[in-house]
Design a protein around this motif. Structure first.
Motif, PDB file in Angstrom:
ATOM      1  N   ASP A 110      -4.610   4.512  25.635  1.00 44.93           N
ATOM      2  CA  ASP A 110      -5.991   4.748  26.466  1.00 44.93           C
ATOM      3  C   ASP A 110      -6.949   5.764  25.628  1.00 44.93           C
ATOM      4  O   ASP A 110      -8.386   5.441  26.231  1.00 44.93           O
ATOM      5  N   GLY A 144      -3.450  14.788  30.169  1.00 46.67           N
ATOM      6  CA  GLY A 144      -3.358  13.969  31.352  1.00 46.67           C
ATOM      7  C   GLY A 144      -3.103  12.323  30.659  1.00 46.67           C
ATOM      8  O   GLY A 144      -2.900  11.381  31.521  1.00 46.67           O
ATOM      9  N   VAL A 145      -3.661  12.182  29.876  1.00 49.34           N
ATOM     10  CA  VAL A 145      -4.478  11.080  29.724  1.00 49.34           C
ATOM     11  C   VAL A 145      -3.072  10.632  28.130  1.00 49.34           C
ATOM     12  O   VAL A 145      -3.259  10.890  27.684  1.00 49.34           O
ATOM     13  N   PRO A 146      -3.321   8.869  28.366  1.00 48.76           N
ATOM     14  CA  PRO A 146      -1.939   8.592  27.479  1.00 48.76           C
ATOM     15  C   PRO A 146      -2.427   8.106  26.513  1.00 48.76           C
ATOM     16  O   PRO A 146      -3.604   7.884  26.844  1.00 48.76           O
ATOM     17  N   ALA A 204       5.351   7.299  27.504  1.00 46.99           N
ATOM     18  CA  ALA A 204       4.396   7.649  26.976  1.00 46.99           C
ATOM     19  C   ALA A 204       4.284   8.664  26.628  1.00 46.99           C
ATOM     20  O   ALA A 204       5.111   9.840  26.568  1.00 46.99           O
ATOM     21  N   ARG A 238       1.106  11.874  26.354  1.00 46.28           N
ATOM     22  CA  ARG A 238      -0.207  12.111  26.920  1.00 46.28           C
ATOM     23  C   ARG A 238      -0.833  13.432  26.563  1.00 46.28           C
ATOM     24  O   ARG A 238      -0.415  14.474  25.426  1.00 46.28           O
TER      25      ARG A 238
END
Length: 577
Positions: free
Chosen positions: A404, A399-401, A394, A396
């Protein structure tokens, strides 16, 4: 082939009104065309014998004949206009759909196809489809209506002679279908060869300076001749075999006409029909065979259109990018924390490239990426921008993949300057404002000044209104790169990616642009790919990559002190050849 034709016909559905108008006018054209032989026959029957001519009757029927010819011509003109519009609109819809799909497919598709071939499909193949639709609309409906109408009238005049025509006709239809089935693959091969030729020409024209620098002209000609010969061979075979259709059907139709002449003459001698009716019968027999001749005469174009439609549908059916996840986030900005966790990626399954890649970047850090050619530097950039998706692991941002996040939002967080420049055929002002079309003039000029492009822009014939030639042919490589840098300066993104961004700039200008980059990178997370290691000595962290792995990591001083892979790369710059 049937599925391709069905799909092409589906593009005509939005134009039912024009199609109905064209069909109605085509039927009216056929009707008035079929009335002509009746009027001619009646006029002939007004000649009763030597010296016995009903001149008023002849004049009356000839006047009706003239009126029918004029009306038929008018309806034919309206039919041609309507069908021409329909065919152009339908082909344009296909072209637009193909172009829209090109903008939605993953970069893997673009990288895996010759660009000239893609252009050929959307320009040449779309035009072939348009011509094929036009021929189908102008030949099929009037042809079928003419065949049915003449059969009905001939049956009314003399049923026995009409049956002679019906019995012989299937031979013509069978022959045309037999040849068409066995030549369709030739047209597919011809379209593929034409696409290959377009791709090669596009490649050679774009790299003409390299071709001449390496004396590749003769080999270029040889390769061109080989592909051109393939186009010639496939085109010759397709045209030759399909051209047999028209003479064959004409031969069968000549037999039909001869049979009508023989049996009609016998019937006229026996008094079953008049001389005028025999004249009408012969005209109808000629009209009956004409649609077969016309359709088989354009069968080459129709088969070429089907082959072109298949190539165009191959683009339209290309697998698009994986859609954004439901509820995907669209952040307007970010702090710039990037985490790469256990990432695996390869372009081909059997050739691994990036394996178990890990990286932690804090907001505002400047990350330099170095390593030998093919180690995965540019691939990492492609993964950060989500031009390609990771196969494992992944990435990020804050902190957000990235999976997403909406792709458009993710890419809007980055400003990217590549080694390969791209400018569109527009003014200098429009190219600088590519990312912010509504930017005011003063900000555009300020961005150009910051990139040290303002001075050479003012020397151009029309300054900021100078139109850049396709491919930037009226600018030097360095000037094109300065404009690309100015484009990023104007956008002021939250994060930066610089992939050999100053490779085409002279040393003095590079020093000035480096100052501009220093100001631009201040407080922003930046990824800098560089071959010249002297440009990255101030980086917060240097990643040394080799074969898809981080083999060393640290500051410039730390890596030199280690005396490892980075130190060898660095000192090799100063070693004598």
């Amino acid at each position: 082939m049937k599925e391709t034709i069905r799909r092409v016909m589906g593009y005509l559905a939005p134009y039912r009104g024009q199609l109905a108008l064209g069909s109605a006018c085509a039927l009216c054209y056929v009707l008035f065309t079929l009335l002509g032989p009746v009027f001619i026959g009646r006029a002939v029957d007004c000649v009763l014998g030597p010296g016995e001519v009903d001149y008023r009757g002849v004049a009356f029927w000839l006047a009706l004949l003239a009126a029918s010819v004029l009306l038929a011509s008018a309806f034919q003109w309206v039919t041609n206009v309507a069908t021409r519009k329909i065919s152009a609109w339908a082909a344009n819809d296909m072209r637009r759909e193909a172009f829209a799909r090109i903008n939605r497919v993953p970069l893997r598709y673009i990288d895996g196809h010759a660009h000239g071939d893609i252009v050929s499909r959307m320009v040449n193949d779309a035009e072939f489809v348009s011509e094929g639709i036009l021929q189908a609309l102008t030949q099929l409906l009037p042809g079928v209506a003419t065949i049915l109408g003449t059969l009905v009238i001939m049956a009314a005049l003399n049923f026995a002679i009409a049956m002679v025509v019906v019995v012989v006709t299937p031979a013509s239809i069978w022959f045309a279908g037999f040849v068409a089935k066995r030549t369709s693959h030739f047209f597919k091969a011809q379209s593929d060869a034409q696409g290959q030729l377009s791709g090669f020409v596009n490649e050679m024209v774009a790299g003409q300076d390299v071709v001449r620098a390496f004396g590749y002209e003769e080999r270029c000609f040889a390769r061109f001749d080989a592909i051109s010969d393939e186009v010639y061979d496939t085109g010759l075979k397709s045209i030759f075999y399909s051209s047999i259709t028209n003479p064959g059907t004409r031969f069968v139709n000549a037999i039909v006409y001869a049979a009508v002449v023989v049996f009609g003459a016998i019937a006229a001698v026996m008094g079953a029909i008049s001389v005028g009716q025999l004249s009408s019968f012969l005209t109808y027999a000629n009209q009956y065979t004409k649609p077969f001749n016309e359709v088989t005469g354009v069968i080459t174009q129709l088969q070429s259109a089907v082959a072109s439609a298949e190539r165009l549908f191959a683009v339209i059916d290309a697998e698009p990018e994986t859609p954004d996840a439901p509820g995907a986030k669209a952040p307007a900005g970010c702090e710039g924390a990037v985490d790469v966790e256990h990432v695996h990626f390869s372009y081909t399954p059997k050739v691994p490239l990036i394996e178990d890649f890990n990286l932690r970047v804090r907001p505002g850090q400047r990350i330099a990426i170095v390593g030998p050619t093919g180690c995965g530097k540019t691939t990492l950039i492609n993964l950060l921008m989500r031009f390609y998706d990771v196969q494992k692991g992944a990435i990020r941002v804050d902190g957000v993949p990235v999976q997403d996040m909406k792709r458009s939002a993710l890419r809007g967080l980055y400003g990217m300057v590549l080694q390969e420049t791209w400018l569109k055929n527009a003014t200098v002002r429009e190219n600088i404002a590519y990312g912010r079309p509504d930017a005011p003039e003063e900000e555009i000029v300020a961005a150009a000044r910051a990139a040290y492009a303002h001075s050479f822009i003012k020397r151009l014939p029309n300054g900021y209104d100078t139109v850049i030639a396709p491919g930037g042919g009226n600018l030097s490589a360095g000037q094109k790169q300065l404009l690309c840098i100015a484009r990023i300066m104007l956008c002021q993104p939250d994060m930066l990616i610089l992939d050999e961004a100053t490779s085409s700039i002279d040393t003095r200008t590079e020093m000035l642009v480096q100052r501009a980059f220093e100001a631009l990178m201040a407080g922003r997370t930046s990824f800098v790919v560089a071959h010249r290691l002297s440009t990255i000595q101030t980086a917060d962290q240097i990643l040394v990559m080799n074969a898809g792995h981080i083999v060393e990591q640290g500051t410039h001083e730390q890596l030199l002190a280690q005396g490892g892979f980075y130190a060898k790369l660095y000192y090799s710059q100063f070693a004598p050849v």
